[in-house]
Motif scaffolding. Structure first.
Motif, mmCIF file in Angstrom:
data_model
loop_
_atom_site.group_PDB
_atom_site.id
_atom_site.type_symbol
_atom_site.label_atom_id
_atom_site.label_comp_id
_atom_site.label_asym_id
_atom_site.label_seq_id
_atom_site.Cartn_x
_atom_site.Cartn_y
_atom_site.Cartn_z
ATOM 1 N N LEU A 56 -78.780 -2.675 -65.213
ATOM 2 C CA LEU A 56 -79.604 -2.394 -66.423
ATOM 3 C C LEU A 56 -81.431 -2.486 -66.111
ATOM 4 C CD1 LEU A 56 -77.230 -4.059 -68.929
ATOM 5 C CD2 LEU A 56 -77.021 -1.508 -68.037
ATOM 6 N N LEU A 57 -81.470 -3.593 -65.728
ATOM 7 C CA LEU A 57 -82.928 -3.832 -65.888
ATOM 8 C C LEU A 57 -83.645 -2.323 -64.694
ATOM 9 C CD1 LEU A 57 -82.926 -7.795 -65.505
ATOM 10 C CD2 LEU A 57 -84.759 -5.724 -67.616
ATOM 11 N N ASP A 58 -83.126 -2.340 -63.976
ATOM 12 C CA ASP A 58 -83.339 -1.022 -63.222
ATOM 13 C C ASP A 58 -83.290 -0.061 -63.993
ATOM 14 O OD1 ASP A 58 -83.550 0.614 -60.434
ATOM 15 O OD2 ASP A 58 -81.388 1.052 -60.446
ATOM 16 N N GLN A 59 -82.277 0.550 -64.671
ATOM 17 C CA GLN A 59 -82.602 1.430 -65.733
ATOM 18 C C GLN A 59 -83.927 1.391 -66.915
ATOM 19 O OE1 GLN A 59 -80.661 3.844 -64.990
ATOM 20 N NE2 GLN A 59 -79.066 3.433 -63.776
ATOM 21 N N ILE A 60 -83.545 0.447 -66.755
ATOM 22 C CA ILE A 60 -84.657 0.211 -67.973
ATOM 23 C C ILE A 60 -86.420 0.318 -67.118
ATOM 24 C CG2 ILE A 60 -86.021 -1.475 -69.541
ATOM 25 C CD1 ILE A 60 -83.250 -2.933 -69.896
ATOM 26 N N LEU A 61 -87.081 0.010 -66.586
ATOM 27 C CA LEU A 61 -87.833 -0.455 -65.397
ATOM 28 C C LEU A 61 -88.497 0.941 -64.961
ATOM 29 C CD1 LEU A 61 -87.737 -3.625 -64.666
ATOM 30 C CD2 LEU A 61 -89.376 -2.527 -66.383
ATOM 31 N N VAL A 62 -87.198 1.719 -63.477
ATOM 32 C CA VAL A 62 -87.878 2.542 -62.947
ATOM 33 C C VAL A 62 -87.279 3.905 -63.229
ATOM 34 C CG1 VAL A 62 -88.723 1.083 -61.411
ATOM 35 C CG2 VAL A 62 -86.132 2.005 -61.213
ATOM 36 N N GLN A 63 -85.404 3.700 -63.441
ATOM 37 C CA GLN A 63 -85.204 4.568 -63.601
ATOM 38 C C GLN A 63 -85.233 5.687 -64.948
ATOM 39 O OE1 GLN A 63 -83.453 5.553 -61.022
ATOM 40 N NE2 GLN A 63 -83.355 3.627 -60.262
ATOM 41 N N GLY A 64 -85.952 7.112 -64.103
ATOM 42 C CA GLY A 64 -86.459 8.230 -65.597
ATOM 43 C C GLY A 64 -87.579 7.872 -65.696
ATOM 44 N N ASP A 65 -87.956 9.264 -66.922
ATOM 45 C CA ASP A 65 -89.588 9.414 -67.526
ATOM 46 C C ASP A 65 -89.867 8.491 -68.367
ATOM 47 O OD1 ASP A 65 -90.059 11.535 -65.805
ATOM 48 O OD2 ASP A 65 -89.357 13.033 -67.336
ATOM 49 N N ASN A 66 -88.671 7.785 -69.591
ATOM 50 C CA ASN A 66 -88.764 6.548 -70.211
ATOM 51 C C ASN A 66 -88.779 5.108 -69.107
ATOM 52 O OD1 ASN A 66 -86.088 6.169 -69.661
ATOM 53 N ND2 ASN A 66 -85.056 6.302 -71.757
ATOM 54 N N GLY A 67 -88.477 5.274 -67.682
ATOM 55 C CA GLY A 67 -88.764 3.184 -67.676
ATOM 56 C C GLY A 67 -89.792 3.206 -67.767
ATOM 57 N N LEU A 68 -90.032 1.836 -68.464
ATOM 58 C CA LEU A 68 -91.202 0.935 -68.386
ATOM 59 C C LEU A 68 -92.087 0.870 -67.814
ATOM 60 C CD1 LEU A 68 -89.639 -2.073 -70.465
ATOM 61 C CD2 LEU A 68 -90.084 -0.061 -71.354
ATOM 62 N N LEU A 69 -92.001 0.627 -66.299
ATOM 63 C CA LEU A 69 -92.853 0.912 -64.641
ATOM 64 C C LEU A 69 -93.615 2.724 -64.760
ATOM 65 C CD1 LEU A 69 -91.062 -1.583 -62.602
ATOM 66 C CD2 LEU A 69 -93.712 -1.897 -63.596
ATOM 67 N N VAL A 70 -92.536 3.434 -64.689
ATOM 68 C CA VAL A 70 -92.585 5.080 -64.660
ATOM 69 C C VAL A 70 -93.988 4.688 -66.067
ATOM 70 C CG1 VAL A 70 -92.597 7.323 -64.760
ATOM 71 C CG2 VAL A 70 -91.054 5.042 -64.311
ATOM 72 N N GLN A 71 -93.768 4.150 -67.344
ATOM 73 C CA GLN A 71 -94.991 4.325 -68.360
ATOM 74 C C GLN A 71 -95.886 4.295 -68.266
ATOM 75 O OE1 GLN A 71 -94.441 6.161 -71.500
ATOM 76 N NE2 GLN A 71 -92.605 7.877 -70.485
ATOM 77 N N LYS A 72 -95.872 3.035 -67.971
ATOM 78 C CA LYS A 72 -97.332 1.722 -68.063
ATOM 79 C C LYS A 72 -98.036 2.522 -66.370
ATOM 80 C CE LYS A 72 -98.563 -1.044 -69.539
ATOM 81 N NZ LYS A 72 -99.233 -1.636 -69.885
ATOM 82 N N LEU A 73 -97.313 2.610 -65.758
ATOM 83 C CA LEU A 73 -97.895 3.324 -64.147
ATOM 84 C C LEU A 73 -98.623 4.456 -64.193
ATOM 85 C CD1 LEU A 73 -96.226 0.758 -61.690
ATOM 86 C CD2 LEU A 73 -98.403 0.790 -62.307
ATOM 87 N N GLU A 74 -97.692 6.279 -64.498
ATOM 88 C CA GLU A 74 -97.737 7.169 -64.464
ATOM 89 C C GLU A 74 -98.287 7.176 -65.782
ATOM 90 O OE1 GLU A 74 -94.899 8.990 -63.749
ATOM 91 O OE2 GLU A 74 -93.798 8.172 -61.571
#
Length: 462
Positions: free
Chosen positions: A297-315
């Protein structure tokens, strides 16, 4: 009036019951349940049948319980080399005839070597199912092992290493590099693709012993997925596989990893890269534990899809990169492995951005995760993982289904697990996720590997 009201009330009860039954039927129809019939032959071969008549095709998949994780020491890349040998001929099919047989019958095929298995599959028109079962049994029964075939495939694999790793920018980064850096146990940390010297050192005796040891029915799972008749398929499987002798399997080596107690940080010089890149990895919890599902679930929350928290933060927020990529098990998915594993993500970035800025942004995202974690976040992650799971199970004529069935049969002796995956994720609470973050996403469990782009450095100095 009383009789009319009573009749009306009874009618409403009947109507309500009928609506409830229809709703339940609709819900049951919408739930995705994979048909599974599981049994074993007398020689130990695990057989999984999953009928699906939506398309006139059938898949034959054979998974052997040998991956590059436990290949012989001083023979790095040998499990992968042997995968190639399986196409070089058997008792009744000469060199490359297996491939021709599939393709001339309108099918496709492939094979691959992964951490904990080597697999082979064919997707064919359903009326050719018996032919494919015969062909797979023929090479399980015995290979045409010759020095000519071995020498030829050593050259093929060495060339593959040169093309895919040595002569490519970011070659082997991070899927091949990170396990060697983050792990301590040799079985998890050696060069899976193979050192060229080790590939050259393989001899006929090695090949024969490897086949005899690992390519036996009691070390394999066979899945048939698609349009077929159950009893007919059972008869064919018994006919072609039933009398292949079992082997005495060696004890499995210890592939466990010690708990990481200190952050690791290293740099890889890449003469062909023109931008820096970074990969960040964490050791995973043990398979099938609550923490394991929480990491999914953390994988989904952090890096999967445009709403991933790391995607949002880094991109989106920082603009450091546009290609955050990550997951559990870069050579498959979070279900088709057995031993220790890494959760990892990576991306390239501009040279104007420092590694310190990136790690600061990563830390910000982790703080945001812990502060905002709630049931709603977990529910959204479950929806994402369910969608991904259903795509995998139904995609490419059911090959994803065959993959999970064979993996669960090999590693858990329970291919029915395919129908309970979603329920396991639904059991995960915010408390379990929070506990998982504290233990597995801590900095002392983190390994950081960066690519130093020597091509860009050389262009600067010109």
């Amino acid at each position: 009036m009383k009789h009319s009201f009573k009749a009306f009330f009874l009618a409403m009860v009947v109507l309500a019951v009928g609506c409830k039954e229809k709703a339940e039927e609709k819900q049951a129809a919408s739930e995705f349940k994979v048909p599974v019939e599981y049994y074993k032959l007398d020689n130990g071969l695990k057989v999984i049948l999953s009928q699906d008549k939506t398309s006139p095709t059938a898949i034959v998949a054979v998974y052997y319980n040998i991956g590059f994780r436990i290949e012989p020491k001083d023979r790095t890349g040998f499990a992968h080399l042997f995968e190639h040998m399986m196409f070089q001929g058997s008792k009744n099919l000469g060199k490359m005839e297996f491939i021709k047989l599939v393709q001339q019958n309108g099918g496709v095929l492939n094979g691959s070597t992964r951490f904990d298995f080597t697999n082979y599959f064919e997707i064919v028109p359903s009326h050719k199912l018996e032919t494919m079962l015969w062909a797979e049994a023929d090479r399980m029964r015995g290979l045409d092992i010759t020095q000519e075939n071995l020498t030829n495939q050593q050259g093929v694999v060495k060339n593959e290493v040169k093309v895919n790793v040595l002569n490519q920018p970011y070659g082997g980064f991070p899927w091949l590099d990170m396990p060697q850096f983050a792990n301590n146990n040799w079985y998890n940390a050696h060069n899976f693709y193979g050192d060229l010297e080790d590939l050259d050192a393989a001899n006929l005796e090695d090949v024969e012993q490897f086949f005899k040891t690992y390519y036996a029915p009691n070390n394999a799972a066979l899945a048939v997925v698609g349009d077929f008749e159950i009893e007919e398929a059972k008869a064919w499987i018994e006919k072609y596989f039933g009398d292949i002798p079992a082997a005495e399997l060696p004890p499995q080596p210890d592939i466990s990893e010690p708990r990481q107690e200190m952050e690791k940080d290293s740099v890889k010089n890449d003469p062909l890269a023109n931008k820096p890149a970074i990969a960040i990895a964490y050791h995973m919890p043990e398979r099938n534990t609550p923490e394991y599902y929480a990491m999914g679930l953390l994988d989904q929350i952090l890096v999967q899809g445009d709403n991933g928290l790391l995607v949002q933060k880094l991109e989106k927020e920082k603009g450091f990169t546009s290609d955050v990529n990550g997951g559990i098990n870069y050579l498959g998915n979070m279900f088709n492995y057995k031993g220790p594993m890494l959760w990892m993500y990576d991306f390239t970035y501009d040279q104007e951005t420092s590694k310190e800025e990136i790690l600061a942004a990563v830390d910000e995202a982790m703080v945001d995760l812990k502060q905002n974690l709630d049931q709603e976040m977990i529910d959204k992650a479950i929806i994402k993982i369910r969608s991904q799971l259903y795509d995998d199970i139904g995609g490419f004529f059911g090959l994803g289904r065959a993959d999970l069935l064979c993996s669960f049969a090999l590693f858990d002796d329970d291919p029915e697990r395919i129908n309970s995956i979603e329920e396991e994720f639904k059991k995960i609470t915010p408390e379990i996720v929070s506990r998982t973050i504290d233990e597995y996403l801590r900095k002392t469990n983190r390994s950081i590997l960066t690519v130093n782009p020597l091509l860009a450095e050389n262009e600067k100095t010109k």
